[in-house]
Structures are given as C-alpha cells and as structure tokens.
Design an enzyme around this catalytic site. Structure first.
Site, PDB file in Angstrom:
ATOM      1  N   PHE B  39       0.838  -1.140  -0.065  1.00 42.50           N
ATOM      2  CA  PHE B  39      -0.078   0.190  -0.032  1.00 42.50           C
ATOM      3  C   PHE B  39       0.909   1.390   0.228  1.00 42.50           C
ATOM      4  O   PHE B  39       1.530   1.328   0.774  1.00 42.50           O
ATOM      5  CB  PHE B  39      -0.968   0.008   1.225  1.00 42.50           C
ATOM      6  N   VAL B  77       2.329  -1.618   4.578  1.00 41.66           N
ATOM      7  CA  VAL B  77       2.004  -0.350   4.267  1.00 41.66           C
ATOM      8  C   VAL B  77       3.341   0.489   4.423  1.00 41.66           C
ATOM      9  O   VAL B  77       4.154   0.363   5.223  1.00 41.66           O
ATOM     10  CB  VAL B  77       1.225   0.080   5.452  1.00 41.66           C
ATOM     11  N   CYS B  78       3.706   1.173   3.439  1.00 41.16           N
ATOM     12  CA  CYS B  78       4.670   1.815   3.349  1.00 41.16           C
ATOM     13  C   CYS B  78       5.056   3.034   4.632  1.00 41.16           C
ATOM     14  O   CYS B  78       3.991   3.812   4.722  1.00 41.16           O
ATOM     15  CB  CYS B  78       4.869   2.750   2.122  1.00 41.16           C
ATOM     16  N   ILE B  79       5.996   2.992   5.238  1.00 41.42           N
ATOM     17  CA  ILE B  79       6.290   3.593   6.291  1.00 41.42           C
ATOM     18  C   ILE B  79       6.081   5.125   6.162  1.00 41.42           C
ATOM     19  O   ILE B  79       5.742   5.745   6.904  1.00 41.42           O
ATOM     20  CB  ILE B  79       7.447   3.219   7.172  1.00 41.42           C
ATOM     21  N   ALA B  82       2.824   6.430   5.185  1.00 36.32           N
ATOM     22  CA  ALA B  82       2.002   6.259   6.180  1.00 36.32           C
ATOM     23  C   ALA B  82       2.248   7.256   7.335  1.00 36.32           C
ATOM     24  O   ALA B  82       1.190   7.932   7.907  1.00 36.32           O
ATOM     25  CB  ALA B  82       2.329   4.844   6.973  1.00 36.32           C
TER      26      ALA B  82
END
Lengths: 131, 130
Positions: B39, B77-79, B82
């Site tokens: 994501f 999820v891409c940090i 995010a």
C-alpha cells in the site's frame, strides 16, 4: 520475460524495472513519492530505467521555483539519480513536443524516444511501476 | 503464477482498492499465489483500524484484514507514506511520541524496499490506481 532474466553472482535475480512517470511534479504527491521508490530500488542492484510521459515530462523542468506554493522543491533529486547509477532516463517525444518543450528545458540529460519506441522498450521490461 | 499487488489509492474515494481486493480474491480462487499486497501513496489509508463506513456498505479495511487472516497474505504499508498521512503502528506511536496508533490487524508497516522486493520475487506486479 522470465527467460531473459539474468542471474547476477550470488544467485540474485536482476530484473528490468521501469519507473513510469506520468504526472506533473506538483499538484499531487505521485511524482515525489514515485521518486522515493526509484531511489530505494538502487539498493537492489536491478536494471532500472525511468520514463517520462504525459505531464510527467514537467518533472524534469529546469529552474523550478516552488516558494510560492510552500512545497519542497525536489527538482535537484533528478540530478542526483546518476549517483545512484540510475542513468537511463527516457522522455516521450510526443509528450514533450505537445507541451512546447525541448531537451534544453530539462535539468538532466535524457534520451528522447517516440511513442512507438517507448512502447517497445516498455514491452521489454519485467516490472513497470507507474505513477 | 505468483502475483504481487500495489495499491496506490485510498479506500472509498477511489475504486482502486476494491479492484485490487477483487483481483486478489479471484487470483487466490484460481489457485495462484499472492506474494504481497503493498500500500503506497493514499493507499496507506486502507490500513486504518478506525475506519467506520455506513453499515450497509462494504468494510474495505476489515475485508483486507480478513483476507490476510484467511490466506496468510502479507499486507505491507509504506512507512514514509503512512507517517505523513497519520498512520502509525504501536512501535511508531512510541517512537514518534504520539498518543494513538491505528493500524488494522493483518497489516504491517515497513519500507519501500518491500515493494521493490515484491517486483523481484513475483512473476507479475499489478498496480491499482491513477
């Protein structure tokens, strides 16, 4: 596709990655975050290229001043790509000419390809990540 | 075939997440492998545990969580994406000194390298988004 994938020493797979940039640098975050993936990909020793089509060609414009919109100017990052061994940058001729631009307008050296040439290059890729 | 999926848009605003989910379900039903769903951009909002859609609508977040639980799918999820959008897991909540976290079960936060790795490992990386 998979029959053309070469193995580098140590058994790691080297795939052809194309990062396809279709959107203007500001207005949406796609260009900025797209560039972050490109930089990370350099650590994976893949065969990476970038292509710029549609409004994506504006990402490479020289002399961009973002002070009026209070956004971080990341134009210089495109100049840093060479240091990451990402040297294959392609611009679609039709997109460039439609916007009244020439290669002299760009902040980095690029290879200009026709739409058909770019399509052929795209067909050779193992992975196309498009923003 | 081994697939990986990239979701670039937020839930409800854009159909990308629905299409990605339906693609994932169909691929699994046909016996394909799903290496990872990554994501990125506004797609990180698919992981918000605090999502409360109207009761007569699909629950996009819970649907992803259920898929992860039932099929052991890796939802990443891409940090960086995010954090700039206020999506934190418990570790990041503590590290950033925030008072809440909001990552739904089945999702994990990690780096962009996970997307590149998915491109390398999967036979096909399929992107959903604008």
């Amino acid at each position: 596709m998979s029959d053309e994938i070469e193995m580098e020493e140590g058994g790691g797979v080297v795939k052809k990655f194309m990062f396809l940039n279709r959107k203007a640098p500001y207005g949406t975050i796609y260009a900025l975050e797209g560039l972050e993936v490109v930089l990370i990909s350099a650590a994976f020793e893949q065969d990476v290229c970038m292509a710029f089509v549609d409004d994506g060609v504006y990402q490479l414009m020289k002399d961009v001043d973002t002070s009026g919109i209070e956004m971080k100017n990341f134009s210089k990052t495109y100049r840093a790509l060479e240091g990451y061994d990402i040297e294959k940058l392609y611009v679609e001729r039709e997109s460039m000419e439609l916007r009244g631009l020439t290669e002299d307008d760009f902040i980095v050296d690029v290879t200009v390809l026709s739409s058909a040439e770019l399509a052929a290059l795209m067909a050779e890729q193992d992975v196309v990540i498009s923003h | 075939m081994k697939f990986a999926i990239l979701v670039n848009e937020g839930p409800y605003t854009h159909q990308a997440s629905d299409s990605a989910y339906q693609f994932a379900k169909a691929a699994l039903a046909k016996g394909h492998e799903l290496f990872r769903v990554f994501f990125y951009h506004d797609g990180v909002n698919n992981a918000s545990r605090l999502t409360v859609p109207p009761q007569d609508d699909r629950h996009i977040v819970n649907r992803w969580s259920a898929l992860a639980q039932e099929h052991g799918i890796d939802l990443v999820v891409c940090i960086a994406a995010a954090q700039r959008r206020g999506m934190l897991d418990e570790n990041e909540m503590k590290r950033q000194g925030k008072d809440a976290n909001n990552i739904a079960p089945g999702f994990r936060i990690s780096g962009l390298g996970q997307l590149v790795e998915a491109g390398i490992q999967a036979d096909r990386l399929v992107t959903f988004g604008d």
